[in-house]
Design a protein around this motif. Structure first.
Motif, PDB file in Angstrom:
ATOM      1  N   ASN A  88       0.830  -1.203   0.000  1.00 46.56           N
ATOM      2  CA  ASN A  88       0.000   0.000   0.000  1.00 46.56           C
ATOM      3  C   ASN A  88       0.866   1.254   0.000  1.00 46.56           C
ATOM      4  N   CYS A  89       1.087   1.794  -1.191  1.00 51.77           N
ATOM      5  CA  CYS A  89       1.813   3.067  -1.366  1.00 51.77           C
ATOM      6  C   CYS A  89       3.239   2.988  -0.828  1.00 51.77           C
ATOM      7  N   VAL A  90       3.937   1.894  -1.170  1.00 54.68           N
ATOM      8  CA  VAL A  90       5.304   1.688  -0.694  1.00 54.68           C
ATOM      9  C   VAL A  90       6.294   1.513  -1.839  1.00 54.68           C
ATOM     10  N   ILE A  91       5.868   0.871  -2.918  1.00 56.39           N
ATOM     11  CA  ILE A  91       6.785   0.619  -4.032  1.00 56.39           C
ATOM     12  C   ILE A  91       7.293   1.928  -4.621  1.00 56.39           C
ATOM     13  N   CYS A  92       6.498   2.983  -4.544  1.00 58.36           N
ATOM     14  CA  CYS A  92       6.932   4.300  -5.029  1.00 58.36           C
ATOM     15  C   CYS A  92       8.086   4.855  -4.197  1.00 58.36           C
ATOM     16  N   LEU A  93       8.335   4.286  -3.036  1.00 62.35           N
ATOM     17  CA  LEU A  93       9.422   4.753  -2.168  1.00 62.35           C
ATOM     18  C   LEU A  93      10.719   3.985  -2.394  1.00 62.35           C
ATOM     19  N   THR A  94      10.698   2.998  -3.292  1.00 59.58           N
ATOM     20  CA  THR A  94      11.878   2.171  -3.536  1.00 59.58           C
ATOM     21  C   THR A  94      12.674   2.702  -4.717  1.00 59.58           C
ATOM     22  N   THR A  95      13.933   2.289  -4.777  1.00 57.86           N
ATOM     23  CA  THR A  95      14.802   2.748  -5.859  1.00 57.86           C
ATOM     24  C   THR A  95      14.982   1.708  -6.963  1.00 57.86           C
ATOM     25  N   GLY A 147       6.138  10.088  -1.894  1.00 58.78           N
ATOM     26  CA  GLY A 147       5.950   9.115  -2.958  1.00 58.78           C
ATOM     27  C   GLY A 147       5.878   9.680  -4.363  1.00 58.78           C
ATOM     28  N   PHE A 148       5.842  10.988  -4.516  1.00 65.21           N
ATOM     29  CA  PHE A 148       5.722  11.582  -5.845  1.00 65.21           C
ATOM     30  C   PHE A 148       7.005  11.453  -6.657  1.00 65.21           C
ATOM     31  N   CYS A 149       8.132  11.625  -5.999  1.00 69.57           N
ATOM     32  CA  CYS A 149       9.400  11.600  -6.716  1.00 69.57           C
ATOM     33  C   CYS A 149       9.671  10.222  -7.314  1.00 69.57           C
ATOM     34  N   GLY A 150       9.410   9.169  -6.540  1.00 71.59           N
ATOM     35  CA  GLY A 150       9.716   7.821  -7.000  1.00 71.59           C
ATOM     36  C   GLY A 150       8.592   7.104  -7.701  1.00 71.59           C
ATOM     37  N   ALA A 151       7.499   7.808  -7.995  1.00 71.72           N
ATOM     38  CA  ALA A 151       6.354   7.159  -8.635  1.00 71.72           C
ATOM     39  C   ALA A 151       6.708   6.668 -10.036  1.00 71.72           C
ATOM     40  N   LEU A 152       6.305   5.443 -10.331  1.00 70.41           N
ATOM     41  CA  LEU A 152       6.463   4.896 -11.675  1.00 70.41           C
ATOM     42  C   LEU A 152       5.517   5.599 -12.639  1.00 70.41           C
TER      43      LEU A 152
END
Length: 348
Positions: free
Chosen positions: A162-169, A212-217
């Motif tokens: 839940n809204c975590v993958i956007c925080l990964t590199t 989460g905006f910066c890392g969003a796919l």
């Protein structure tokens, strides 16, 4: 095609910033600087069964919820579930209630401060649910390295996030690890933030990464990952537009649009489109859904009514936990009489 350019921040720096943001800076849901949680807390969209589960969760757990969607699919009784980026455990405990005492939920997160909260209230929730022992456990680890964290291969019926993958590199590593951890026929059901275009994110500040905006796919990249890894999907279940509440953040993202999307992907064989069409007839046997079942935004199955589906969706319904709820066969089509029948067509 990737929708984001290489970040100036090193991967390790991003991870530390994210851990600090969620472990130290944020103390409650309201501290978020976006509308991330508005949708998943709305009484209009949250099913009653989930609202009832939330009422049983401890306030210390609920107050540290930072998700952007609802990641609770159907037919969970007895399932083994893995939650990627579980945080303080709200979704884990809700899912623990849904899977029942014979099911089990494992949460993994890299932020110790949040896991401490989850572990503290594990027994509390078991007692609230009427279980003789907890059916949850929590792992400190990086969701980009699930195998290294001890997550076993072919072990789970369902993986949620839940809204975590956007925080990964390294997002592809997350999806590859999830595919490895799922049983054949298993499902990845998750909510995350997606962008509508390629963008220069080199000037993102710490808060924009944390929100989460910066890392969003870009949503197109998710499709590419599915094809490369072997998932069937992605199938869009629901979503809503995302935007920051902070004016400085709005200026940084410019004209880029974001959505929170809930997708489902399955570990089932995929096939090329040969033009063959199947049909599925819903039996009305999923708990709480006697009349119809919405699989995604394009496929809603009415009870006892044949619905045309693709070969890939036919494979999913045959090989997943949904198999007993559907009759699958070749699409018979409708003849001229069926098409012209005013009484059936108008529901008279």
């Amino acid at each position: 095609m990737s929708c984001s350019k290489k970040q100036k921040l090193e991967d390790g720096d991003v991870k530390e910033e994210v851990k600090n943001y969620y472990g130290k800076k944020l103390h409650k849901t309201e501290d978020l600087q976006s509308n991330a949680c508005a949708f998943s807390k709305s009484q209009k969209v949250v099913p009653q069964i989930i609202r009832d589960c939330i009422k049983l969760c401890h306030e210390d757990v609920v107050s540290r919820y930072y998700g952007c969607g609802l990641n609770f699919p159907e037919c969970l009784e007895g399932c083994r579930v893995l939650d990627l980026g579980c945080g303080a455990g709200r979704d884990c405990f809700i899912t623990a209630k849904l899977v029942g005492p014979k099911g089990h939920v494992t949460g993994i997160d890299m932020t110790q401060d949040l896991l401490d909260i989850a572990n503290e209230y594990s027994k509390y929730h078991a007692e609230k649910f009427g279980y003789t022992k907890p059916n949850t456990d929590f792992i400190l680890g990086d969701i980009e390295e699930l195998a290294a964290a001890g997550v076993k291969k072919n072990a789970y019926d369902l993986i949620i996030s839940n809204c975590v993958i956007c925080l990964t590199t390294n997002k592809k590593a997350v999806f590859e690890g999830a595919y490895r951890a799922l049983k054949d026929g298993g499902e990845l059901y998750f909510s995350d933030i997606y962008a509508d275009r390629q963008r220069d994110t080199s000037k993102c500040d710490k808060a924009l990464w944390g929100e989460g905006f910066c890392g969003a796919l870009c949503w197109r990249e998710l499709v590419d990952f599915c094809k490369d890894i072997g998932f069937s999907g992605p199938y869009l279940v629901t979503g809503h537009e995302m935007f920051p509440s902070n004016e400085e953040m709005k200026e940084q993202i410019g004209e880029t649009r974001f959505v929170s999307g809930t997708y489902r992907m399955f570990k089932t064989p995929t096939t090329e489109d040969t033009g063959n069409t199947f049909q599925a007839t819903y039996k009305g046997t999923i708990e709480g859904l006697p009349n119809e079942y919405k699989f995604d935004i394009y496929n809603t199955f009415e009870k006892d009514k044949a619905h045309p589906i693709t070969p890939n969706l036919a494979a999913i319904l045959r090989q997943s936990r949904f198999s007993k709820h559907f009759d699958i066969g070749p699409y018979s089509g409708r003849d001229a009489y069926a098409i012209a029948d005013p009484f059936t067509g108008l529901g008279l």
